[in-house]
Scaffold this active site. Structure first.
Site, mmCIF file in Angstrom:
data_model
loop_
_atom_site.group_PDB
_atom_site.id
_atom_site.type_symbol
_atom_site.label_atom_id
_atom_site.label_comp_id
_atom_site.label_asym_id
_atom_site.label_seq_id
_atom_site.Cartn_x
_atom_site.Cartn_y
_atom_site.Cartn_z
ATOM 1 C CB ILE A 162 -0.955 -0.027 1.224
ATOM 2 C CG1 ILE A 162 -2.026 -1.120 1.022
ATOM 3 C CG2 ILE A 162 -1.613 1.322 1.446
ATOM 4 C CD1 ILE A 162 -2.865 -1.419 2.259
ATOM 5 C CE LYS B 58 3.021 -18.017 16.948
ATOM 6 N NZ LYS B 58 2.856 -19.413 16.507
ATOM 7 C CG LEU C 107 -3.490 -12.487 25.064
ATOM 8 C CD1 LEU C 107 -2.412 -11.532 24.603
ATOM 9 C CD2 LEU C 107 -4.714 -11.707 25.540
ATOM 10 C CG ASN D 121 -9.081 -10.794 12.932
ATOM 11 O OD1 ASN D 121 -9.950 -11.655 12.952
ATOM 12 N ND2 ASN D 121 -8.197 -10.693 11.950
ATOM 13 C CE1 TYR E 282 -1.905 -4.519 11.694
ATOM 14 C CE2 TYR E 282 -4.207 -5.202 11.612
ATOM 15 C CZ TYR E 282 -3.132 -4.555 11.036
ATOM 16 O OH TYR E 282 -3.272 -3.930 9.827
ATOM 17 C CE LYS F 258 -2.627 -1.031 11.620
ATOM 18 N NZ LYS F 258 -1.909 0.069 10.916
ATOM 19 C CB THR G 151 -1.030 -6.636 -0.078
ATOM 20 O OG1 THR G 151 -1.402 -7.443 1.053
ATOM 21 C CG2 THR G 151 -1.818 -5.335 -0.045
#
Lengths: 457, 457
Positions: free
Chosen positions: B229, B305, B307, B357, B363, B367, B398
Site C-alpha cells: 500500500i 498469535k 494471546l 480479530n 494488532y 489499530k 497485497t
C-alpha cells in the site's frame, strides 16, 4: 462449488472460519436462574498501576458475594505448567495513560488466556476517551477496545469480553450502576452479550433492597408484549419484580392476555400508530399508577423489499411503528411528566440499524433512527435524570427467524463469537438490566445482543 | 458438509448470501485515470424541502463540469416504464427535521433505485446529529445512516453509497472540502469506498489551481513506502503533484530506492522505532524543506498469535511500530512546528481495529489506538488548523493476502458489497484525498476502504 467448499473445510487455516460458520457443537451458554450465584467460580481482579477503579470494584465484587482469587494462586503450577481456571477476569485499565503502558494488558492476560472457565467473563474497565487528560491517554484508552473485541473473538467456549467505561466524575449513582453492570455482565443474564463497550456515567441510580428483585415496586410498560422477544421480556421483568403493563395491538389480544395472565401483568390493547394513541396511553398511565417508571419500546415490524420494488405503505408503516410513534409517545409522556426523575426509556434497535441490510432500507432507516433517538434524547434528559438506552439484537431464535431457510439460518446462527443464535430471553435480560433503578447512571448506550456478531459497520 | 452446502447454494433465499460469498463474476469497478471526466454520465440532484445544501452543491457540481440531469427527465418513460440511468444520485437530506419527513427519501430513491449506472454513486448529504436543533431532527438525521448503508448493500453492480455530514457552521473552507469530497466520491478514486459516513467541518482548506494536481507544491512524508500500500500511495501522491518523501527501514532500501526513483521522490531510510528517530526525522525535514505539509503514517506490521501463545516481543513490536512510534513522531513534529497551519496527518487503522480479530490482540489494540489518536488529536489540533484522519482498509490484495489459502481468501474477498478485494491503489487514493490541501476542513474521520465489508462492530 461443492468441491471448492470441501477443500475449504479441509484447509488448515480454513478450519478457523468454518468453525464459526458451521460448528457442529456450539458451547452451551451459562444462563441465569433465580437463586443461583452470579458466577460458578472465582474472579481474578487485576490492575494497571495507578488504576482508580481497583479499590471500588474490589469492594463491589466482595459485597456481591463473589470469591476474589488471590493473585498469588493465579500463576502457572510449577509441575504442570497450568494456571488454575478463573470464572472471570476483571482488569482495571484506567491507570494506562500512554500506549507504552498497554504492555500491562499483555502481562496480565497472556498467562490467563487459557485459564478462563467455559462461559467465563472478561471485563476491562477503562476511562471514556473523551474524559481523558490528554491525547496520549485518550489514545491508549481507545486502544482497549481492540483488545476486548479480539479477546471476544479468540477465547471461545462461551466466554464473553466487554469494555466498561466508567466516568471520571463518579458519584454514588455511578458505583450503584457499576455494580448493576458487573452483576449483569458476570452473571448468565448477559449470556449472549459480547464485544460491547458500555458507558457508566453519573445520574440517578438506586440500589435495590434485594438484587434478586431489582425491579421491585417499578411500573414498567412494554410494547409488543404478546409474543417473541416482547413476551420473554414481560416474563423477565415480572421475575425481576416489576409491575408490568403489557401492551400490544388489539389483533394480538388473545396472546397478550395469555402472557399477562401468566405473569400477573395488566394487558393493554392499543394501536400505537393511531393518532390518539399517545393521549390514550398517557391517560391510562395517569389513571392507573400516576406514573410509569420505565418505558420499553419493543414493538417493531419488518416489511422487507428492495427499494425499487417497495411500495410506499411498506416504507411508511415501518418508519411509523418502529420510530415515529415511539417519538410521539415519548414526547407526550415526558411533557405530562409521567416518567419521574430516575425513570428509564429503553428502545430496540438492530444490527440492520448499525450496518444496513439488503431489502431493509425502511427497517434499517427506522432502527438507525432509534440510535439517533438514544444519542439525542439521553443528553436532553440528563437534567431530568431520565436515562435513555437501546439494545440492538443480532440473530435471535424467534418465529420470524424459524422461517428462514435452514442453511441460511445456520450461517446466520454461526457468524458470531458464540457460534449460535441468541434466545429471546437474552434480549429480555439485557433490557431488564437497563430498566433497573440501579442502572440509572447508564444512559446513551446502544448495547448489542448479538453474541459479538461478525456483522457490523 | 458438501451436500449441505449444495442445498444452501440452491435454496431460493440462500442465493443472496451465496452471491456475496462466491459470486463468480464480480463487477469491474470504475477506477480513476488522469484526464478522465469525474463521472461517465449525468448526476441527478434531489432535495428534501428546505435543504440548505442544494444550492451550494448544485454550484459545486456545475463548477466541476458535471452534467446535472433535469429532474423532469428522471421519470419513468410512459411507454417502456424505465427511468433513464444516472451516473450518480446526490440527495440533500438536510431539510428533514423529523422522522415523518424521511418519507421524502423514499419518494426520491424508489423510482431511481434501478436507474443507476454500474459503478454509479449514491451520496446523501446530512447534518451532523450533534449539531441538530432538537432530538426529533437529530433522530431523523441519524436515521439516514440506515438508508445509505442499506443502499450500499442492495444496489450492487459496483455502485457505492455514502452519507456526507456537512457542518451547519459552514465557512469557505467547508465548501472547498465538500468539493474535494464530492470530486473524490463521485470519481473512480473512491472505487472501493462504500457505506461510509464522512464529516466535513470548518477549518483551513485551500482549493488547488488544478484539480488534476491537487497536491501541487505540497511536501508529503509517507512511511512504509517501499512496498504494498505504501508504494502505491507514493505513486498516487506523486501523480497528484506532491513532493514525496518516501521513508522505510534500511532493510527495505533497495525496494524503497526503486519506488523513489520511479516517481522522483526522495528516499529516506530510517527505523522509526529507534529512540532517536523522531529527532533525526525532524532534523531531516527541517533541513530539507523547513516543513512537512502532510505526514502519512502508513508503516505497520502484523505479528499474529493467539494471546496465550504470544510472546512479549510480538506484543511490543506491533504496539511500538503501529502506534507508539507514530505518537512520538507526531508530538515532536508538532512541538517543533514543522507541520504548518493547514497541514494534515493521516493514519492507517484497520477493520481489526474496529471489530477486533482472532489472533490479533496486539494488532487490533494498536489499530484501535490509531482511531483513538484521530479522535483525540483532531480536536486538540483544531486551533492550529491541522487535520487528523485515518483510513481503515478491509480486504486489500497485497503480498500478505496473497499468502492466505485460496478458499479463505475467496471468502474474504467476497464478504463485502462489491464482492471483491480492493487494490492498494484504492487505499492510496483515499489517503491522497485526505492529504489534499482542499480537504483541510475534514478532520477526525476514520474512513473505511473495504468495499463495505460485512465485518464490523
Amino acid at each position: 462449488m461443492s468441491d471448492r467448499y470441501a477443500s475449504f473445510v479441509q484447509s488448515g487455516a480454513g478450519r478457523a472460519l468454518v468453525k464459526r460458520l458451521g460448528l457442529p457443537d456450539p458451547p452451551r451458554l451459562r444462563r441465569y436462574a433465580p437463586g443461583e450465584p452470579i458466577l460458578p467460580g472465582p474472579v481474578l481482579l487485576g490492575s494497571a498501576s495507578g488504576g482508580r477503579l481497583t479499590e471500588p470494584v474490589g469492594r463491589i465484587l466482595a459485597a456481591a458475594g463473589l470469591a476474589l482469587r488471590d493473585p498469588a494462586t493465579a500463576v502457572p503450577d510449577p509441575t504442570t505448567g497450568r494456571t488454575p481456571d478463573s470464572a472471570a477476569l476483571v482488569y482495571d485499565a484506567t491507570g494506562i495513560t500512554d500506549s507504552t503502558g498497554l504492555r500491562q494488558l499483555y502481562d496480565f492476560f497472556h498467562p490467563q488466556a487459557r485459564a478462563v472457565q467455559p462461559s467465563g467473563r472478561v471485563i476491562v474497565l477503562g476511562t471514556p476517551p473523551a474524559e481523558c487528560a490528554g491525547t496520549r491517554e485518550a489514545t491508549a484508552q481507545r486502544a482497549l477496545e481492540g483488545l476486548t473485541r479480539s479477546i471476544g473473538k479468540e477465547f471461545g467456549r462461551g466466554i464473553t469480553a466487554q469494555l466498561v467505561h466508567v466516568t471520571r466524575e463518579a458519584d454514588e449513582s455511578t458505583w450503584t450502576s457499576l455494580e448493576a453492570t458487573l452483576r449483569f455482565l458476570l452473571s448468565g443474564r448477559s449470556a449472549y452479550v459480547s464485544g460491547q463497550v458500555i458507558r457508566v456515567g453519573a445520574g440517578q441510580a438506586t440500589a435495590p433492597v434485594d438484587w434478586e428483585r431489582p425491579l421491585d415496586g417499578q411500573v414498567v410498560l412494554v410494547t409488543g408484549a404478546a409474543r417473541g422477544i416482547g413476551a420473554a421480556l414481560a416474563r423477565v421483568l415480572a421475575r425481576d419484580g416489576a409491575t408490568v403493563l403489557a401492551l400490544d395491538v388489539p389483533a394480538a389480544g388473545d396472546e397478550l392476555a395469555s402472557v399477562a395472565n401468566e405473569i400477573g401483568a395488566s394487558a393493554v390493547q392499543l394501536d400505537l400508530t393511531a393518532a390518539d394513541a399517545p393521549t390514550r396511553l398517557a391517560e391510562y398511565l395517569a389513571g392507573r399508577h400516576g406514573r410509569v417508571d420505565v418505558v420499553v419500546h419493543n414493538a417493531g415490524i419488518t416489511r422487507d423489499k428492495t427499494l425499487g420494488r417497495m411500495d410506499a405503505d411498506r416504507w411508511n408503516q415501518v418508519i411509523d411503528v418502529n420510530l415515529s410513534s415511539q417519538e410521539r409517545i415519548n414526547d407526550l409522556l415526558l411533557e405530562r411528566e409521567l416518567i419521574p426523575a430516575g425513570g428509564r426509556i429503553v428502545g430496540v434497535s438492530s444490527i440492520a440499524g448499525i450496518a444496513g441490510n439488503r431489502g431493509q432500507t425502511n427497517y434499517a432507516t427506522s432502527k438507525a433512527g432509534v440510535i439517533g433517538l438514544v444519542d439525542s434524547l439521553a443528553p436532553a434528559l440528563r437534567e431530568r435524570r431520565i436515562s435513555v438506552n437501546a439494545v440492538a439484537p443480532g440473530f435471535i431464535e424467534t418465529r420470524l427467524t424459524a422461517r428462514i431457510p435452514l442453511v441460511v439460518r445456520e450461517a446466520g446462527r454461526r457468524m458470531n463469537s458464540l457460534a449460535q443464535g441468541g434466545l429471546p430471553v437474552d434480549v429480555a435480560e439485557t433490557i431488564s438490566w437497563l430498566a433497573w433503578p440501579a442502572s440509572g447512571a447508564i444512559s446513551g448506550n446502544v448495547v448489542r445482543v448479538c453474541g459479538q456478531s461478525l456483522l457490523g459497520a
